[in-house]
Motif scaffolding. Structure first.
Motif, short mmCIF file in Angstrom:
data_model
loop_
_atom_site.label_atom_id
_atom_site.label_comp_id
_atom_site.label_asym_id
_atom_site.label_seq_id
_atom_site.Cartn_x
_atom_site.Cartn_y
_atom_site.Cartn_z
N CYS A 30 0.81 -1.22 0.00
CA CYS A 30 0.00 0.00 0.00
C CYS A 30 0.85 1.27 0.00
O CYS A 30 0.35 2.33 -0.37
CB CYS A 30 -0.97 -0.01 1.18
SG CYS A 30 -0.17 0.11 2.79
N THR A 31 2.11 1.18 0.39
CA THR A 31 2.95 2.39 0.41
C THR A 31 4.04 2.36 -0.66
O THR A 31 4.89 3.25 -0.70
CB THR A 31 3.63 2.57 1.79
OG1 THR A 31 4.40 1.41 2.08
CG2 THR A 31 2.62 2.81 2.88
N SER A 32 4.04 1.33 -1.52
CA SER A 32 5.10 1.28 -2.53
C SER A 32 4.93 2.41 -3.53
O SER A 32 3.81 2.80 -3.89
CB SER A 32 5.09 -0.07 -3.24
OG SER A 32 3.84 -0.28 -3.85
N ASP A 33 6.05 2.96 -3.97
CA ASP A 33 6.04 4.10 -4.89
C ASP A 33 7.30 4.01 -5.75
O ASP A 33 8.41 4.22 -5.24
CB ASP A 33 6.01 5.41 -4.07
CG ASP A 33 6.04 6.65 -4.96
OD1 ASP A 33 6.14 6.52 -6.20
OD2 ASP A 33 5.97 7.76 -4.39
N SER A 34 7.10 3.71 -7.02
CA SER A 34 8.26 3.49 -7.89
C SER A 34 9.11 4.76 -8.04
O SER A 34 10.29 4.69 -8.35
CB SER A 34 7.81 3.01 -9.26
OG SER A 34 6.98 3.99 -9.85
N LYS A 35 8.51 5.93 -7.77
CA LYS A 35 9.24 7.18 -7.94
C LYS A 35 9.97 7.61 -6.66
O LYS A 35 10.77 8.54 -6.68
CB LYS A 35 8.28 8.30 -8.36
CG LYS A 35 7.68 8.08 -9.73
CD LYS A 35 7.09 9.38 -10.28
CE LYS A 35 6.45 9.17 -11.63
NZ LYS A 35 5.01 8.82 -11.52
N ALA A 36 9.66 6.96 -5.55
CA ALA A 36 10.28 7.38 -4.28
C ALA A 36 11.58 6.63 -4.05
O ALA A 36 11.82 5.57 -4.64
CB ALA A 36 9.31 7.11 -3.13
#
Ligand code: ZN
Length: 618
Positions: free
Chosen positions: A138-144
């Motif tokens: 739920c918190t994965s972010d490819s840009k982070a």
């Protein structure tokens, strides 16, 4: 009898005439009677209205997996912060999530936004991303990009999903959190800081922006954050001087006298972390008890009360270093205490470990509140404590009562459905993923099934034939349900699944297990790696405590049925800001009247004040 329409017209006419009269009165004062009552136009200016008092700090505490009944069971043994919340605060005794997906990310997002998952979009800890064709957290972010405090090395990515690239952020939370809104609307600068062992808890409590968000890297014990958030410079120094591995070699012993523990010393069916026995004491020496910490040590540490104490120290450090509550604005501090969840999964709700962790958390919170009293002043800050979900007893333990309890094997269920579809010429495998109670079909399969009555029936019958399945719901039964007028008459479980349903992210089919049956994903032939779990719409997973204390709060016990989504709107009311969602409601019954709230910046009332003073409200 006067016809209804006539009455209605007369009412409108009267209202129109009254409005016209008031308009005239206000402008040219032609109506003497009204004019006589109106205040003189140029009277002495009244004393400037005092700006409504606001809390200087909002503290949100979430105890992961704390069931509502733990307060009833253990309150008499507490002497610190948990006791103080009950005695000096408002205790909501019938608080429960109304939705089905009682998981960590979902609960924390609900608490922080004041909305249900159908609105905030955090439908599970992980879900199947149909576009990417893989599971995402739920918190994965490819840009982070993640980084560790103190320059520690850490394992990037999240061990609980296939995610290996990018970092973590609140990008998947579809609306601002309370803390986001406080920052945006608060006027003076608001600082937002959150800590947890879990990214999905620390991030969802904060929202999209924060001055500091930190969580624990599972395998290395590093404290991690991401470039989505500001960093806390003082934390680099602190974690270098106080690394988690400092607790290596310590032993978790019982806090209370042995006789004070409920239930058996060993719970039937418990699955302790590697290196631990089924009963106390629990040494923190990893799996091999070697000279250095191994990854098992970190599993032990996060299952122990030492991690709660560490989180509390981080909270106090942030208060001191940032002068939270003392910079003129309204600041926000969120702590998600994770150890109870790890201990509960391993040892179950009827364990000495659960009772002991709470007894020690009570001490930690006592210290935290004393610290806040000293730094910010009693009555100048407001605290809420709740949980993200509860937990079901370990099935083997429950079976001793003669109850129908067991394991609902999801891999077996998957096999059954695949087999049922063989006769209907569907691509194989027809199922892309089963994640918790959600079944995701391969692209195109569910669309086809919806127009293929015989195949759909075969799938539903196959699912219902799996031991432990009570019902199966289809996505088309849930869409837009909470908004429809029938929602109050439909089955509570169907409604619970509808509150959890978010198009695109939720599954195609949803499994409702029978009560006391645990959804189990353990592959065939493998040992179960945990004792018990949560995630379904039964009261043992949905019922949690809600306790409010401090600024603006009217102490007492409250028995209305409420949800943890009511916390954020209540905070918003105290802080004078507006939230977008109307899923949650202001807990008006537990708010002091404005005059009382004004007078509140006095020393808090003595601790000896009666707990449940007569205030059992209507
Ligand atoms: Zn949780």
């Amino acid at each position: 009898m006067v016809p209804r329409t006539f009455l209605w017209k007369r009412f409108l006419l009267q209202r129109g005439m009254m409005a016209a009269a008031f308009l005239l009165a206000g402008s040219i004062l032609l109506v003497p009677r009204v004019a006589a009552q109106a205040p003189p136009l140029r009277a002495a200016a009244p004393k400037a209205m005092q700006a409504p008092a606001k809390p200087k700090l909002v503290v949100l505490l979430v105890v992961d997996q704390m069931r509502g009944d733990y307060v009833d069971k253990f309150l008499h043994q507490w002497t610190g912060g948990l006791k103080r919340l009950v005695e000096e605060g408002a205790w909501f005794r019938d608080a429960a999530y109304p939705y089905a997906a009682t998981e960590t990310c979902v609960g924390h997002a609900t608490i922080s936004t004041g909305a249900f998952p159908a609105t905030h979009g955090m439908v599970a800890n992980n879900w199947w991303d149909r576009g990417l064709g893989k599971s995402v957290t739920c918190t994965s972010d490819s840009k982070a990009k993640n980084s560790a405090y103190g320059g520690a090395s850490f394992k990037d990515g999240d061990s609980e999903s296939d995610e290996k690239e990018g970092g973590n952020s609140g990008v998947r939370l579809t609306m601002p959190s309370f803390a986001d809104e406080l920052k945006f609307q608060g006027g003076a600068r608001t600082r937002v800081v959150t800590f947890s062992l879990k990214a999905r808890a620390a991030i969802t409590l904060a929202g999209h922006q924060a001055d500091g968000v930190a969580w624990l890297d599972d395998t290395t014990g590093a404290w991690v954050t991401s470039n989505a958030f500001e960093t806390l410079p003082f934390l680099d120094d602190y974690v270098k001087k106080n690394p988690v591995r400092k607790d290596y070699g310590k032993t978790w012993n019982l806090l209370l006298d042995k006789k004070k523990y409920l239930y058996a010393e060993e719970t039937v069916g418990s699955v302790p972390p590697d290196g631990w026995n089924h009963s106390f004491p629990h040494p923190l020496r990893g799996k091999a008890a070697g000279a250095d910490p191994d990854s098992s040590f970190y599993k032990q540490w996060k299952t122990s009360p030492f991690a709660d104490t560490y989180l509390t120290q981080l909270a106090e450090l942030a208060v001191d270093q940032l002068s939270l509550g003392k910079a003129g604005g309204m600041d926000f501090l969120g702590i998600a205490y994770s150890p109870l969840d790890y201990a509960g999964h391993a040892f179950g709700p009827r364990s000495w470990e659960v009772q002991d962790i709470l007894a020690r958390l009570d001490e930690d919170l006592g210290g935290l509140f004393t610290h806040l009293d000293k730094e910010i002043g009693p009555g100048n800050y407001v605290v809420a404590l709740t949980a993200d979900h509860g937990v079901v007893p370990i099935p083997e333990d429950m079976q001793k009562t003669g109850a129908d309890a067991g394991l609902l094997h999801l891999p077996e269920l998957r096999e059954r459905i695949e087999k049922a579809l063989e006769a209907f010429k569907y691509p194989k495998p027809a199922i892309a993923s089963i994640s918790g109670s959600d079944i995701y079909f391969a692209p195109g399969v569910f669309d086809k099934l919806q127009n293929d009555h015989a195949a759909m029936q075969a799938v539903l019958e196959a699912a219902l034939a799996q031991p432990g399945v009570a019902a199966v719901y289809r996505a088309d039964e849930l869409r837009d349900r909470p908004a429809t007028p029938q929602s109050s008459t439909q089955s509570p479980t169907l409604r619970a699944f509808a509150y959890s349903y978010f198009p695109g992210r939720s599954g195609d089919l949803f499994i409702l297990p029978k009560p006391y049956w645990l959804l189990d994903s353990t592959p065939a032939g493998k040992q179960r790696s945990y004792g018990t779990g949560h995630g379904v719409p039964y009261n043992y997973d949905q019922h949690v405590p809600v306790l409010l204390m401090g600024f603006g709060i009217q102490p007492g016990q409250y028995f209305q049925s409420i949800t943890p989504a009511d916390i954020a709107p209540t905070f918003a009311a105290l802080c004078g800001i507006t939230l977008a969602s109307r899923d949650g409601h202001i807990l008006a019954q537990a708010l002091k009247k404005p005059a009382e709230a004004h007078a509140q910046s006095q020393p808090a009332r003595p601790k000896s004040a009666p707990a449940s003073a007569p205030n059992t409200n209507p």
